[in-house]
Write a protein that holds these residues in place. Structure first.
Motif, PDB file in Angstrom:
ATOM      1  N   VAL A 218       0.835  -1.201   0.000  1.00 11.77           N
ATOM      2  CA  VAL A 218       0.000   0.000   0.000  1.00 11.77           C
ATOM      3  C   VAL A 218       0.868   1.248   0.000  1.00 11.77           C
ATOM      4  CG1 VAL A 218      -1.652   1.351   1.339  1.00 11.77           C
ATOM      5  CG2 VAL A 218      -1.981  -1.119   1.105  1.00 11.77           C
ATOM      6  N   VAL A 219       1.893   1.271   0.847  1.00 13.39           N
ATOM      7  CA  VAL A 219       2.763   2.453   0.928  1.00 13.39           C
ATOM      8  C   VAL A 219       3.540   2.634  -0.373  1.00 13.39           C
ATOM      9  CG1 VAL A 219       4.740   3.483   2.118  1.00 13.39           C
ATOM     10  CG2 VAL A 219       2.932   2.379   3.438  1.00 13.39           C
ATOM     11  N   HIS A 220       3.965   1.535  -0.982  1.00 17.62           N
ATOM     12  CA  HIS A 220       4.649   1.637  -2.275  1.00 17.62           C
ATOM     13  C   HIS A 220       3.706   2.219  -3.327  1.00 17.62           C
ATOM     14  CE1 HIS A 220       7.258   0.738  -5.629  1.00 17.62           C
ATOM     15  NE2 HIS A 220       6.338  -0.023  -6.177  1.00 17.62           N
ATOM     16  N   ALA A 221       2.458   1.772  -3.333  1.00 19.33           N
ATOM     17  CA  ALA A 221       1.472   2.321  -4.264  1.00 19.33           C
ATOM     18  C   ALA A 221       1.227   3.798  -3.975  1.00 19.33           C
ATOM     19  CB  ALA A 221       0.165   1.536  -4.163  1.00 19.33           C
ATOM     20  N   GLN A 222       1.172   4.155  -2.700  1.00 16.18           N
ATOM     21  CA  GLN A 222       1.009   5.556  -2.302  1.00 16.18           C
ATOM     22  C   GLN A 222       2.147   6.409  -2.845  1.00 16.18           C
ATOM     23  OE1 GLN A 222       0.867   7.055   2.138  1.00 16.18           O
ATOM     24  NE2 GLN A 222       2.986   6.995   1.421  1.00 16.18           N
TER      25      GLN A 222
ATOM     26  N   GLU B 195      -3.704  -4.079  11.343  1.00 13.66           N
ATOM     27  CA  GLU B 195      -2.456  -4.654  11.854  1.00 13.66           C
ATOM     28  C   GLU B 195      -1.232  -4.102  11.133  1.00 13.66           C
ATOM     29  OE1 GLU B 195      -1.968  -6.705  14.350  1.00 13.66           O
ATOM     30  OE2 GLU B 195      -4.072  -7.094  14.849  1.00 13.66           O
ATOM     31  N   GLY B 196      -1.360  -3.875   9.835  1.00 18.23           N
ATOM     32  CA  GLY B 196      -0.183  -3.505   9.062  1.00 18.23           C
ATOM     33  C   GLY B 196       0.098  -2.026   8.939  1.00 18.23           C
ATOM     34  N   LEU B 197      -0.948  -1.199   8.771  1.00 17.78           N
ATOM     35  CA  LEU B 197      -0.739   0.211   8.453  1.00 17.78           C
ATOM     36  C   LEU B 197      -0.539   1.108   9.666  1.00 17.78           C
ATOM     37  CD1 LEU B 197      -3.239   0.989   5.546  1.00 17.78           C
ATOM     38  CD2 LEU B 197      -0.751   0.860   5.410  1.00 17.78           C
ATOM     39  N   LEU B 198      -1.279   0.848  10.732  1.00 18.27           N
ATOM     40  CA  LEU B 198      -1.301   1.805  11.843  1.00 18.27           C
ATOM     41  C   LEU B 198       0.035   1.936  12.553  1.00 18.27           C
ATOM     42  CD1 LEU B 198      -4.837   1.152  13.375  1.00 18.27           C
ATOM     43  CD2 LEU B 198      -4.090   3.063  11.949  1.00 18.27           C
ATOM     44  N   LYS B 199       0.881   0.928  12.469  1.00 19.25           N
ATOM     45  CA  LYS B 199       2.175   1.003  13.142  1.00 19.25           C
ATOM     46  C   LYS B 199       3.260   1.647  12.285  1.00 19.25           C
ATOM     47  CE  LYS B 199       3.409  -3.757  11.852  1.00 19.25           C
ATOM     48  NZ  LYS B 199       3.687  -5.115  12.372  1.00 19.25           N
TER      49      LYS B 199
ATOM     50  N   ILE C 293      -9.610   1.709  11.834  1.00 16.76           N
ATOM     51  CA  ILE C 293      -8.498   2.405  11.181  1.00 16.76           C
ATOM     52  C   ILE C 293      -8.605   3.914  11.330  1.00 16.76           C
ATOM     53  CG2 ILE C 293      -7.235   2.766   9.035  1.00 16.76           C
ATOM     54  CD1 ILE C 293      -8.341   0.086   8.038  1.00 16.76           C
ATOM     55  N   PHE C 294      -9.625   4.505  10.753  1.00 18.40           N
ATOM     56  CA  PHE C 294      -9.685   5.968  10.647  1.00 18.40           C
ATOM     57  C   PHE C 294      -9.671   6.658  12.012  1.00 18.40           C
ATOM     58  CE2 PHE C 294     -12.507   4.864   6.787  1.00 18.40           C
ATOM     59  CZ  PHE C 294     -11.386   4.483   6.056  1.00 18.40           C
TER      60      PHE C 294
ATOM     61  N   CYS D  12       9.376  -0.488   1.010  1.00 12.72           N
ATOM     62  CA  CYS D  12       9.133   0.764   1.751  1.00 12.72           C
ATOM     63  C   CYS D  12       9.245   0.504   3.237  1.00 12.72           C
ATOM     64  CB  CYS D  12       7.772   1.340   1.414  1.00 12.72           C
ATOM     65  SG  CYS D  12       7.505   1.681  -0.325  1.00 12.72           S
ATOM     66  N   GLN D  13      10.450   0.310   3.713  1.00 14.10           N
ATOM     67  CA  GLN D  13      10.642   0.008   5.118  1.00 14.10           C
ATOM     68  C   GLN D  13      10.304   1.220   5.963  1.00 14.10           C
ATOM     69  OE1 GLN D  13      14.663  -0.897   6.471  1.00 14.10           O
ATOM     70  NE2 GLN D  13      13.884  -2.478   7.818  1.00 14.10           N
ATOM     71  N   SER D  14       9.399   1.025   6.907  1.00 16.64           N
ATOM     72  CA  SER D  14       8.980   2.118   7.778  1.00 16.64           C
ATOM     73  C   SER D  14      10.102   2.465   8.748  1.00 16.64           C
ATOM     74  CB  SER D  14       7.726   1.713   8.568  1.00 16.64           C
ATOM     75  OG  SER D  14       7.286   2.779   9.378  1.00 16.64           O
TER      76      SER D  14
END
Length: 325
Positions: free
Chosen positions: A25-29, A111-115, A150-151, A319-321
């Motif tokens: 998702v972050v790569h697509a972003q 689980e994946g995005l919020l952190k 999420i939101f 896209c390593q956070s």
């Protein structure tokens, strides 16, 4: 139907699926925001114009929203060589347009995005690939579930606030009117001042139910899988779950820059086997695999691939956070 095998990324556990999907998702972003900055016009403005036929749909896909390409008459560089006002404005307006389905996909994103610290929430335009026509406080509402999981949990003071486009809750008793109004939201968000044939999401995220339905498009049910003109369709008397729904159509889903299916659990293994090994059966996701060949990825756990003959790929994180470094 010919066989177009998508990229299938398999993981031992749910956590692995969630982390990889978040990275995807972050790569697509990042790709979408960079693409908008490079292009003089949004990619979907170059598509051919088309109206909609049928009752109440013979309309040009035009809205009065401001175009990302609105010109500025005072665009000049200062003595220090700073970027022009026009470029600054364009950078400010660059958006990541994503369509989400519901169900277990929401927990994966939770689980994946919020952190992660590299999600630019303030630049997201979030739409829904489908919606069950129930009140938002119902556990079966896709928007309601996404809001709670999420939101509501996003640190908007730090990351910005996404723009969220959901159905009109007052129309849940009228599926067709609800679908028509949601389509108008899409027209406003994607057409700008131009006429476009189809919206183009940067990423469409979907699940797949044990009965084979994706979004709210069910196998061998009504004529929705054959819809070619509408962007959004109403679904009434659905075979499972809430009876009334709306859904993006197959052409809209297939027109996305990227499409990702997220599937986990042994209960999904039989349908995944049919999708991957018997595409001629024409399940909705098989139609997407074919129609968007080369742009489709599957993120699955090993349980969902039980007895499935498919070549699995290893996902390479791109896209390593910062909080994972």
């Amino acid at each position: 139907m010919t066989t177009n095998v998508p990229k299938v990324f398999a993981f031992h556990e749910f956590t692995g699926v969630a982390e990889a999907v978040a990275d995807h998702v972050v790569h697509a972003q990042d790709s979408a925001l960079n693409r908008e900055l490079k292009e003089k016009k949004p990619s979907n403005t170059s598509l051919s114009a088309s109206g909609l036929s049928g009752d109440g749909k013979n309309m040009a896909r035009v809205s009065s929203t401001k175009s990302l390409n609105a010109s500025s008459t005072n665009c000049s560089r200062d003595r220090s060589g700073s970027v022009s006002n026009k470029k600054l404005k364009k950078e400010k307006e660059a958006r990541f347009k994503i369509a989400l389905s519901g169900g277990s996909l929401i927990q994966v994103l939770h689980e994946g995005l919020l952190k992660r610290e590299d999600v630019q929430w303030g630049k997201w335009d979030i739409y829904f690939a489908d919606e069950r026509l129930v009140p938002f406080d119902s556990p079966e509402s896709n928007y309601g579930l996404a809001k709670r999981k999420i939101f509501d949990l996003v640190d908007t003071a730090r990351y910005g606030e996404p723009r969220i486009y959901h159905i009109d809750e007052t129309l849940i008793g009228d599926p067709q009117e609800c679908a028509d109004k949601y389509e108008k939201l899409l027209i406003k968000g994607f057409a700008g001042r131009d006429s476009v044939k189809l919206p183009m999401f940067d990423l469409c995220l979907l699940g797949c139910a044990p009965d084979g339905h994706i979004a709210s498009l069910f196998p061998n049910f009504q004529e929705n899988l054959r819809e070619k003109l509408a962007w959004v369709v109403s679904v009434e008397n659905a075979p499972s779950g809430p009876s009334n729904r709306i859904s993006l159509t197959i052409p809209v889903i297939c027109h996305s820059h990227r499409i990702a299916f997220v599937v986990e659990g042994a209960t999904k293994a039989p349908v995944v086997k049919t999708i991957m090994e018997r595409p001629e059966k024409g399940l909705p996701s098989s139609i997407v695999n074919e129609g968007a060949a080369g742009r489709v990825s599957w993120f699955v756990d090993d349980d969902a691939l039980t007895d499935v003959l498919i070549t699995k790929k290893k996902y390479k994180f791109r896209c390593q956070s910062k909080n994972e470094e």
